[in-house]
Design a protein around this motif. Sequence first.
Motif, PDB file in Angstrom:
ATOM      1  N   GLY A  86      43.552 -52.140  23.363  1.00  0.00           N
ATOM      2  CA  GLY A  86      42.423 -51.261  23.620  1.00  0.00           C
ATOM      3  C   GLY A  86      42.202 -50.187  22.570  1.00  0.00           C
ATOM      4  N   GLU A  87      41.097 -49.458  22.747  1.00  0.00           N
ATOM      5  CA  GLU A  87      40.634 -48.502  21.744  1.00  0.00           C
ATOM      6  C   GLU A  87      41.587 -47.327  21.520  1.00  0.00           C
ATOM      7  N   ILE A  89      44.891 -46.857  22.228  1.00  0.00           N
ATOM      8  CA  ILE A  89      46.159 -47.236  21.609  1.00  0.00           C
ATOM      9  C   ILE A  89      45.918 -47.694  20.173  1.00  0.00           C
ATOM     10  N   GLY A  90      44.822 -48.412  19.967  1.00  0.00           N
ATOM     11  CA  GLY A  90      44.473 -48.825  18.611  1.00  0.00           C
ATOM     12  C   GLY A  90      44.231 -47.636  17.708  1.00  0.00           C
ATOM     13  N   PHE A  91      43.521 -46.629  18.233  1.00  0.00           N
ATOM     14  CA  PHE A  91      43.279 -45.423  17.449  1.00  0.00           C
ATOM     15  C   PHE A  91      44.594 -44.747  17.073  1.00  0.00           C
ATOM     16  N   ASN A  92      45.491 -44.606  18.041  1.00  0.00           N
ATOM     17  CA  ASN A  92      46.765 -43.947  17.767  1.00  0.00           C
ATOM     18  C   ASN A  92      47.604 -44.724  16.761  1.00  0.00           C
ATOM     19  N   SER A  93      47.503 -46.039  16.812  1.00  0.00           N
ATOM     20  CA  SER A  93      48.206 -46.851  15.831  1.00  0.00           C
ATOM     21  C   SER A  93      47.664 -46.577  14.431  1.00  0.00           C
ATOM     22  N   ALA A  94      46.341 -46.495  14.329  1.00  0.00           N
ATOM     23  CA  ALA A  94      45.713 -46.204  13.036  1.00  0.00           C
ATOM     24  C   ALA A  94      46.062 -44.796  12.563  1.00  0.00           C
ATOM     25  N   TRP A  95      46.000 -43.842  13.481  1.00  0.00           N
ATOM     26  CA  TRP A  95      46.313 -42.452  13.142  1.00  0.00           C
ATOM     27  C   TRP A  95      47.771 -42.323  12.688  1.00  0.00           C
ATOM     28  N   PRO A 431      47.353 -34.199  17.527  1.00  0.00           N
ATOM     29  CA  PRO A 431      46.131 -33.719  16.855  1.00  0.00           C
ATOM     30  C   PRO A 431      45.092 -34.816  16.646  1.00  0.00           C
ATOM     31  N   GLY A 432      45.535 -36.054  16.507  1.00  0.00           N
ATOM     32  CA  GLY A 432      44.594 -37.153  16.321  1.00  0.00           C
ATOM     33  C   GLY A 432      43.683 -37.343  17.514  1.00  0.00           C
ATOM     34  N   THR A 433      44.173 -36.975  18.696  1.00  0.00           N
ATOM     35  CA  THR A 433      43.370 -37.123  19.910  1.00  0.00           C
ATOM     36  C   THR A 433      42.096 -36.288  19.835  1.00  0.00           C
ATOM     37  N   ILE A 434      42.166 -35.149  19.144  1.00  0.00           N
ATOM     38  CA  ILE A 434      40.971 -34.308  18.982  1.00  0.00           C
ATOM     39  C   ILE A 434      39.891 -35.083  18.241  1.00  0.00           C
ATOM     40  N   MET A 435      40.291 -35.751  17.143  1.00  0.00           N
ATOM     41  CA  MET A 435      39.323 -36.543  16.386  1.00  0.00           C
ATOM     42  C   MET A 435      38.817 -37.717  17.216  1.00  0.00           C
ATOM     43  N   LYS A 446      32.187 -43.456  26.316  1.00  0.00           N
ATOM     44  CA  LYS A 446      33.074 -42.773  27.249  1.00  0.00           C
ATOM     45  C   LYS A 446      34.337 -42.355  26.509  1.00  0.00           C
ATOM     46  N   TYR A 447      34.928 -41.239  26.950  1.00  0.00           N
ATOM     47  CA  TYR A 447      36.142 -40.779  26.289  1.00  0.00           C
ATOM     48  C   TYR A 447      37.241 -41.839  26.353  1.00  0.00           C
ATOM     49  N   PHE A 448      37.402 -42.448  27.519  1.00  0.00           N
ATOM     50  CA  PHE A 448      38.448 -43.457  27.692  1.00  0.00           C
ATOM     51  C   PHE A 448      37.867 -44.688  28.371  1.00  0.00           C
ATOM     52  N   ASP A 449      38.315 -45.842  27.945  1.00  0.00           N
ATOM     53  CA  ASP A 449      37.814 -47.093  28.512  1.00  0.00           C
ATOM     54  C   ASP A 449      38.426 -47.401  29.872  1.00  0.00           C
ATOM     55  N   ASN A 450      39.586 -46.808  30.146  1.00  0.00           N
ATOM     56  CA  ASN A 450      40.248 -47.072  31.427  1.00  0.00           C
ATOM     57  C   ASN A 450      41.189 -45.923  31.775  1.00  0.00           C
ATOM     58  N   THR A 451      41.676 -45.943  33.008  1.00  0.00           N
ATOM     59  CA  THR A 451      42.561 -44.883  33.501  1.00  0.00           C
ATOM     60  C   THR A 451      43.883 -44.863  32.746  1.00  0.00           C
ATOM     61  N   ARG A 452      44.363 -46.035  32.359  1.00  0.00           N
ATOM     62  CA  ARG A 452      45.633 -46.117  31.627  1.00  0.00           C
ATOM     63  C   ARG A 452      45.592 -45.285  30.356  1.00  0.00           C
ATOM     64  N   ASP A 453      44.499 -45.409  29.591  1.00  0.00           N
ATOM     65  CA  ASP A 453      44.388 -44.660  28.342  1.00  0.00           C
ATOM     66  C   ASP A 453      44.361 -43.157  28.598  1.00  0.00           C
ATOM     67  N   MET A 454      43.675 -42.746  29.662  1.00  0.00           N
ATOM     68  CA  MET A 454      43.608 -41.322  29.984  1.00  0.00           C
ATOM     69  C   MET A 454      44.993 -40.779  30.337  1.00  0.00           C
ATOM     70  N   ILE A 455      45.760 -41.552  31.100  1.00  0.00           N
ATOM     71  CA  ILE A 455      47.113 -41.131  31.476  1.00  0.00           C
ATOM     72  C   ILE A 455      48.004 -41.028  30.240  1.00  0.00           C
ATOM     73  N   ILE A 456      47.894 -42.009  29.347  1.00  0.00           N
ATOM     74  CA  ILE A 456      48.678 -41.975  28.106  1.00  0.00           C
ATOM     75  C   ILE A 456      48.337 -40.733  27.298  1.00  0.00           C
ATOM     76  N   CYS A 457      47.055 -40.401  27.232  1.00  0.00           N
ATOM     77  CA  CYS A 457      46.618 -39.217  26.485  1.00  0.00           C
ATOM     78  C   CYS A 457      47.196 -37.940  27.090  1.00  0.00           C
ATOM     79  N   ILE A 458      47.151 -37.828  28.403  1.00  0.00           N
ATOM     80  CA  ILE A 458      47.671 -36.635  29.080  1.00  0.00           C
ATOM     81  C   ILE A 458      49.169 -36.487  28.822  1.00  0.00           C
ATOM     82  N   ILE A 459      49.904 -37.586  28.941  1.00  0.00           N
ATOM     83  CA  ILE A 459      51.353 -37.546  28.706  1.00  0.00           C
ATOM     84  C   ILE A 459      51.648 -37.149  27.261  1.00  0.00           C
TER      85      ILE A 459
END
Length: 479
Positions: A86-87, A89-95, A431-435, A446-459
């Motif tokens: 997904g988007e 996790i993919g973004f974080n991998s790129a970052w 900091p990458g999450t801001i971008m 949408k900020y997140f495609d699913n609840t899983r991504d939102m939970i990962i971001c919060i953690i």
Amino acid sequence: MNQNQNDKTLGVLPLAMFAVGTTLASGVFSLSGDFAAGGAYTLATLIGWAICGIGMFGLTMCFFKLSVVKKDLTSGIYTYARTGFGEYIGFNSAWGYWMSAILAQLAFITLFFETLSNYSGVFGNGTNLFSCVLASIIIWGLSLLVLRGVNQAVIVNVVIVIAKIVPILAVVAAIVLGGAFSWDVFTQNFAGTGEMSLLEQVKSTVYVTVWIFIGIEGAVVISGRGKTTKISGQATIISFASLFILYFLISFLSMGVLPAEELAALANPSLGGVLEYVVGPWGAALVHIALLISVGGAMFSYTILCVDSAFGPSAYGAFPELLSRKNKCGAPTWSVIASTLIIQFFIVVIYFNDATFQMCYALSTSAIMVPYVFSAFYYFKVVCKGEDKEIEGNSRFIPWLIAILGSVYGVWLLYASGLTYIFAMTILYAPGTIMYLYHRKKSGQKYFDNTRDMIICIILVLLAVIAVVLTAKGTIVWF
């Protein structure tokens, strides 16, 4: 990234040389001393090499197989994680990959000027004001060169790689032909002195072995510029085999020249101290020259890699569109500028924190572990779903073996990292999450495609806050 067909001009040799150029840098000159300084004696070091050889080869083969099975994914690291998970996790991998390349530049800078300090006190410890000012000039100069055309820079890299391999081979020959290797020295305190368990010793080798192989996927990362994606995968395998043999020889021979306690006490680059013991002062000078060529070339290669690591995700829509805009020479102008500005920021940070080479490369290694792990996990997912059957046919043993090796090695890397560097990852990634959020909002998604991504971001953000608090209290020290 949709590559123009005219850009697909690089064959196996240039791509393999690029992977070697981004990998064979500072690590080979310091690995013997770094293993020993981390507490690893001969047995633990050999076990560490066995784990690295099997695991890193599995990971490399994951890159190779993905480059063949998923030919349309031409930006490697980022697209593997994005397609598989997904988007966000993919973004974080790129970052993470981008940050790792940037931090690697910091490691090269500190070691480059620390080596020069052996000949002039003006460079201090490699991170004094004079060194940092000169480093800034070099970094901006390399960026201007890349702005003239990335492909030309890759071809020039072939010459640099050849120039630094020859002196390293001379080091191996000097130790072997000089009869400096001693079996008694090699087996002295073979399993350690009891101060650290064997497991802890083996775990201490992880950051060294991962650091020296960062860049092995380089040919896959720029696979869009290869004549075919399969050629990029072949180049990655060739570069891995060559590098592993060279690294292991240097490590093995060094442990037979000086005992672990003396290796640990050697100044950077430790290989210089080893060769000086064998042939005298000129040996150290030879290693220093080779290191300066090697690290100078690596800074050149990593300027390209930093730019590609920002441009690729931008072209795919994960990073802001600004980073994919090209100039008249075909170079992504704002990816070059953004990468250089971040490197400049970190140069200021290492100046005020008196950073060491080892700490800089440990942070770079922390940043790249997530992209590596998710690439392996994605190939495991591909094999599980049978998406590779069209290429592999009914032969399932090899694909399963590669997928399991790469994935298990990824889990081992995270386990061996320890809590301190897990916190380091969160500070680098948060900091990458801001971008990410800014770009998603600006593009009307949408900020997140699913609840899983939102939970990962919060953690991730919560762990980063905890890490910052612990850093402020002095519980965690990065530099």
